[in-house]
Motif scaffolding. Structure first.
Motif, PDB file in Angstrom:
ATOM      1  N   UNK A 121      21.019  52.366  -6.228  1.00 54.77           N
ATOM      2  CA  UNK A 121      20.114  52.288  -4.935  1.00 54.77           C
ATOM      3  C   UNK A 121      20.170  53.829  -4.456  1.00 54.77           C
ATOM      4  N   UNK A 122      21.470  54.125  -4.080  1.00 57.47           N
ATOM      5  CA  UNK A 122      21.685  55.410  -3.353  1.00 57.47           C
ATOM      6  C   UNK A 122      21.252  56.649  -4.420  1.00 57.47           C
ATOM      7  N   UNK A 123      21.713  56.584  -5.675  1.00 56.91           N
ATOM      8  CA  UNK A 123      21.537  57.786  -6.485  1.00 56.91           C
ATOM      9  C   UNK A 123      20.425  57.725  -7.274  1.00 56.91           C
ATOM     10  N   UNK A 124      19.798  56.678  -7.232  1.00 56.08           N
ATOM     11  CA  UNK A 124      18.669  56.681  -8.321  1.00 56.08           C
ATOM     12  C   UNK A 124      17.422  55.981  -7.521  1.00 56.08           C
ATOM     13  N   UNK A 125      17.613  55.552  -6.315  1.00 59.44           N
ATOM     14  CA  UNK A 125      16.391  55.034  -5.650  1.00 59.44           C
ATOM     15  C   UNK A 125      15.554  53.943  -6.303  1.00 59.44           C
ATOM     16  N   UNK A 126      16.617  53.079  -6.899  1.00 60.42           N
ATOM     17  CA  UNK A 126      16.038  51.959  -7.810  1.00 60.42           C
ATOM     18  C   UNK A 126      16.922  50.518  -7.397  1.00 60.42           C
ATOM     19  N   UNK A 127      16.054  49.449  -7.407  1.00 59.81           N
ATOM     20  CA  UNK A 127      16.766  48.477  -7.139  1.00 59.81           C
ATOM     21  C   UNK A 127      16.856  47.482  -8.307  1.00 59.81           C
ATOM     22  N   UNK A 128      18.345  47.201  -8.394  1.00 58.55           N
ATOM     23  CA  UNK A 128      18.767  45.992  -9.254  1.00 58.55           C
ATOM     24  C   UNK A 128      19.375  45.204  -8.254  1.00 58.55           C
ATOM     25  N   UNK A 129      19.686  43.829  -8.964  1.00 58.34           N
ATOM     26  CA  UNK A 129      20.281  42.817  -8.020  1.00 58.34           C
ATOM     27  C   UNK A 129      21.543  42.236  -8.644  1.00 58.34           C
ATOM     28  N   UNK A 130      22.339  41.499  -7.769  1.00 52.93           N
ATOM     29  CA  UNK A 130      23.504  40.740  -8.397  1.00 52.93           C
ATOM     30  C   UNK A 130      22.961  39.424  -8.503  1.00 52.93           C
ATOM     31  N   UNK A 131      23.770  38.445  -8.855  1.00 52.23           N
ATOM     32  CA  UNK A 131      23.464  37.149  -9.134  1.00 52.23           C
ATOM     33  C   UNK A 131      22.723  36.300  -7.828  1.00 52.23           C
ATOM     34  N   UNK A 132      22.415  35.018  -8.036  1.00 50.95           N
ATOM     35  CA  UNK A 132      21.972  34.195  -6.845  1.00 50.95           C
ATOM     36  C   UNK A 132      22.459  33.059  -7.220  1.00 50.95           C
ATOM     37  N   UNK A 133      22.727  32.316  -6.134  1.00 51.72           N
ATOM     38  CA  UNK A 133      23.192  30.871  -6.170  1.00 51.72           C
ATOM     39  C   UNK A 133      24.617  30.734  -7.311  1.00 51.72           C
ATOM     40  N   UNK A 134      24.291  29.766  -8.259  1.00 51.13           N
ATOM     41  CA  UNK A 134      25.514  29.607  -9.245  1.00 51.13           C
ATOM     42  C   UNK A 134      25.793  30.708 -10.065  1.00 51.13           C
ATOM     43  N   UNK A 135      24.866  31.928 -10.075  1.00 47.15           N
ATOM     44  CA  UNK A 135      25.167  33.359 -11.004  1.00 47.15           C
ATOM     45  C   UNK A 135      25.767  34.283 -10.022  1.00 47.15           C
ATOM     46  N   UNK A 136      25.951  33.989  -8.587  1.00 47.50           N
ATOM     47  CA  UNK A 136      26.602  34.960  -7.755  1.00 47.50           C
ATOM     48  C   UNK A 136      27.652  35.600  -8.161  1.00 47.50           C
ATOM     49  N   UNK A 137      28.071  36.725  -8.154  1.00 49.90           N
ATOM     50  CA  UNK A 137      29.103  37.214  -8.704  1.00 49.90           C
ATOM     51  C   UNK A 137      29.390  37.596 -10.217  1.00 49.90           C
ATOM     52  N   UNK A 138      28.691  36.828 -11.051  1.00 52.80           N
ATOM     53  CA  UNK A 138      28.916  36.770 -12.471  1.00 52.80           C
ATOM     54  C   UNK A 138      27.920  37.655 -13.188  1.00 52.80           C
ATOM     55  N   UNK A 139      26.690  38.045 -12.610  1.00 46.73           N
ATOM     56  CA  UNK A 139      25.787  38.807 -13.315  1.00 46.73           C
ATOM     57  C   UNK A 139      25.110  40.014 -12.339  1.00 46.73           C
ATOM     58  N   UNK A 140      24.449  40.751 -13.201  1.00 47.66           N
ATOM     59  CA  UNK A 140      23.481  41.813 -12.685  1.00 47.66           C
ATOM     60  C   UNK A 140      22.113  41.496 -13.127  1.00 47.66           C
TER      61      UNK A 140
END
Length: 384
Positions: free
Chosen positions: A332-351
């Motif tokens: 986000x800071x260097x490329x002004x681009x949003x990607x996210x982490x996991x959500x619910x059961x996938x939190x901490x496991x995925x991008x």
């Protein structure tokens, strides 16, 4: 009367500044100029004939997008969660059974909503369990997320509707993350209630949620013993406001978000201009191009089976030794681009990377791959 004691906030005396940003997370996605311009048209009344004409065009666009002839097709004023509640609150009464297919967080949310209206819910996670559960619990409704954006799973739909109907059960499908990016045939696949959101493949701002009810679903709704728990989401009122009930007069129910209707109408026009089959093909090709690029970086895809991968939202196994939060923050800071982490059961496991509608292109894939390559080189990697 005493004078005003709370002064105007200083923050509101400054002009609002919103940054331009690449929205490549699981949603919302970037809104193209054509749709932004549509939303900037003058506000007119929510009961004006011109607004009703726009709403009629939206209904036709939803029928095309969902591949259905259902007359009760419209857009709920709200996000996908609102449409989920509209579906469940109208079709389920207290004490009835709901079966929920769980392949990520959205099944958990559906079960939560069913529980709030004192319905009984049970989970299932595979075809065998689903068949056994339908026979055992005799639910009035079976919920399934077609495209599960928290895990990146695309669930097959063929045959499920027929199975549900065999047991007198309605088939409810969440296609918020999949519609326009993967094939859905509401009528052919026996889906009774289908809904999506405006902010993903459709590339409209969040705030409207297309939904459609089959005649079978409408019979269940309009023969309830009790009123739906929500007035705002009561299908009998919404069907009238949207002109789905063939009554000569529309009665005021709520003030529809007319500028959001403009944007939704234009987003459906964009999809119609490209054509559903072309959109499905483009999203699939771009997803495969992205998957190949990820593997060349040494990254692993979370969904192993290719046919089960959602073409709109890709889940990447969180790189070992890295903090996923540092990766997303760096990008986000260097490329002004949003990607996210996991959500619910996938939190901490995925991008999670979403390339939807206007954003689904090989050029944008290359941009994401370069950002990931850069992050892997500069973010801290633990040796433990």
């Amino acid at each position: 009367m005493s004078p005003v004691s709370i002064p105007p906030p200083q923050c509101l005396k400054k002009r609002m500044v919103v940054p331009q940003r690449y929205m490549f997370g699981p949603g919302p996605s970037n809104v193209p100029p054509r749709i932004l311009e549509a939303g900037a048209n003058p506000v007119i009344g929510h009961m004006h004939p011109e607004t009703f004409e726009i709403m009629s065009q939206i209904k036709s666009g939803i029928q095309y997008m969902f591949q259905t002839q259902n007359r009760t097709s419209f857009a709920v004023s709200g996000t996908g969660h609102t449409a989920m509640e509209c579906a469940i609150f109208n079709t389920v009464e207290p004490g009835e059974n709901v079966l929920v297919g769980v392949n990520g967080i959205w099944g958990e949310r559906a079960a939560d909503m069913a529980q709030r209206i004192e319905a009984t819910y049970c989970y299932c996670s595979c075809c065998v369990v689903r068949l056994q559960a339908l026979s055992k619990h005799r639910p009035v409704l079976f919920f399934l997320a077609h495209g599960e954006s928290s895990t990146g799973v695309l669930h097959p739909l063929d045959g499920i509707g027929d199975l549900c109907h065999k047991y007198g059960c309605l088939f409810l499908v969440d296609c918020v993350a999949s519609i326009g990016g993967a094939p859905v045939y509401m009528d052919q696949q026996g889906i009774d209630i289908l809904y999506t959101g405006s902010q993903k493949v459709l590339n409209a701002p969040p705030g409207t949620a297309p939904i459609s009810f089959s005649e079978r679903a409408c019979q269940k709704v309009f023969n309830r013993r009790t009123k739906p728990v929500s007035f705002f989401l009561d299908l009998s009122w919404l069907a009238n406001y949207w002109g789905c009930d063939d009554k000569p007069q529309r009665i005021y129910h709520h003030t529809g978000p007319v500028t959001a209707f403009y944007s939704l109408r234009e987003s459906l026009a964009v999809l119609a201009d490209e054509g559903l089959e072309n959109s499905w093909e483009r999203h699939q090709k771009v997803a495969e191009y992205f998957h190949t690029g990820l593997e060349s970086l040494g990254l692993k895809l979370f969904v192993k089976e290719k046919r089960a991968r959602l073409p709109t939202v890709t889940t990447i196994v969180s790189p070992p030794g890295y903090d996923w939060k540092e990766i997303t923050s760096y990008i986000m800071k260097k490329h002004n681009l949003e990607i996210s982490g996991g959500l619910g059961p996938s939190l901490g496991l995925v991008l999670r990377v979403g390339l939807m509608g206007f954003n689904s292109s090989e050029a944008n894939v290359d941009m994401v791959l370069e950002a990931l390559r850069d992050a892997l080189q500069h973010c801290h990697r633990s040796k433990v």
